[in-house]
Motif scaffolding. Structure first.
Motif, mmCIF file in Angstrom:
data_model
loop_
_atom_site.group_PDB
_atom_site.id
_atom_site.type_symbol
_atom_site.label_atom_id
_atom_site.label_comp_id
_atom_site.label_asym_id
_atom_site.label_seq_id
_atom_site.Cartn_x
_atom_site.Cartn_y
_atom_site.Cartn_z
ATOM 1 N N UNK A 5 0.988 -0.815 0.283
ATOM 2 C CA UNK A 5 -0.053 -0.224 -0.226
ATOM 3 C C UNK A 5 0.579 1.130 0.193
ATOM 4 N N UNK A 6 0.088 2.111 0.310
ATOM 5 C CA UNK A 6 0.923 3.663 0.383
ATOM 6 C C UNK A 6 1.034 3.589 1.980
ATOM 7 N N UNK A 7 1.463 5.075 2.267
ATOM 8 C CA UNK A 7 2.138 6.065 3.379
ATOM 9 C C UNK A 7 2.660 6.594 3.394
ATOM 10 N N UNK A 8 2.846 7.392 4.489
ATOM 11 C CA UNK A 8 3.271 9.143 4.474
ATOM 12 C C UNK A 8 3.532 9.749 5.333
ATOM 13 N N UNK A 9 4.331 9.923 5.772
ATOM 14 C CA UNK A 9 5.354 10.970 6.645
ATOM 15 C C UNK A 9 5.255 12.556 6.405
ATOM 16 N N UNK A 10 5.238 13.264 7.818
ATOM 17 C CA UNK A 10 5.196 14.681 7.273
ATOM 18 C C UNK A 10 6.855 15.163 7.420
ATOM 19 N N UNK A 11 7.391 15.797 6.054
ATOM 20 C CA UNK A 11 8.351 16.712 6.352
ATOM 21 C C UNK A 11 8.816 17.613 6.666
#
Length: 199
Positions: A5-11
């Motif tokens: 799947x996909x994920x995200x993280x704050x940059x």
């Protein structure tokens, strides 16, 4: 089953010099930039793209990137330029590269061992042989005398390679017969030796 799947993280999160498009409060909006990545079994494999949204600290209004005006787009580009893609988003590719390199190295070591066993066979050595019927069986070195190798044939065959452990538990012929070392080398050159085991 492969879980992906996909994920995200704050940059990055940075206050921008722009009025909120909802309440028009000046300098109350923060730009949030996130890195999206693909994952397999929750291990980040590779980065996909960066996404963003802004939020007003006064009225809590959220503006999606697709809704950015020219000013917000400019602020986003500046924040994004300083928000570098984390190395760990490539973790899956790095791990896969390591596994491939390890497999290639091990294959090379196995080839060296097989060549050594063919050139200098010892009593007890096992060779998995591909037969003319595309089946697999074993021969065991009983003893070596000069350039002659005396071998025992396994009495069983398998329809798949890599069965050396299973077949080694099966009975071998009780009488050995001799072959020349060149014959064994010829079998290796013809890719008929598919696996080896030295006790």
């Amino acid at each position: 089953m492969i879980i992906y799947g996909t994920g995200s993280s704050k940059l990055a999160e940075q206050r921008i010099k722009a009025n909120c498009p909802n309440c028009d409060t000046p300098n109350s909006t923060s730009m949030h930039v996130y890195q999206r990545h693909a994952h397999v079994f929750w291990i980040p494999f590779f980065p996909i793209n960066k996404v963003a949204a802004s939020q007003c600290g006064h009225c809590a209004h959220v503006t999606k990137k697709s809704e950015f005006n020219e000013r917000f787009q400019q602020e986003y580009n500046e924040v994004k330029a300083s928000a570098k893609t984390p190395w760990w988003t490539f973790a899956g590719l790095l791990l896969l590269s390591f596994v491939i390199m390890a497999a290639v190295y091990q294959s090379g070591e196995d080839d060296k061992l097989t060549a050594e066993m063919v050139a200098h066979p010892k009593p007890g050595d096992l060779f998995e042989i591909k037969t003319e019927d595309d089946e697999y069986s074993l021969i065991k070195v009983q003893h070596v005398a000069g350039d002659s190798i005396y071998i025992l044939e396994n009495q069983y065959v398998s329809n798949k390679a890599g069965s050396i452990s299973d077949l080694s538990e099966k009975p071998f012929a009780t009488e050995a017969y001799g072959i020349h070392k060149n014959t064994l080398q010829g079998m290796l050159d013809a890719d008929r030796i598919t696996n080896t085991k030295r006790p």
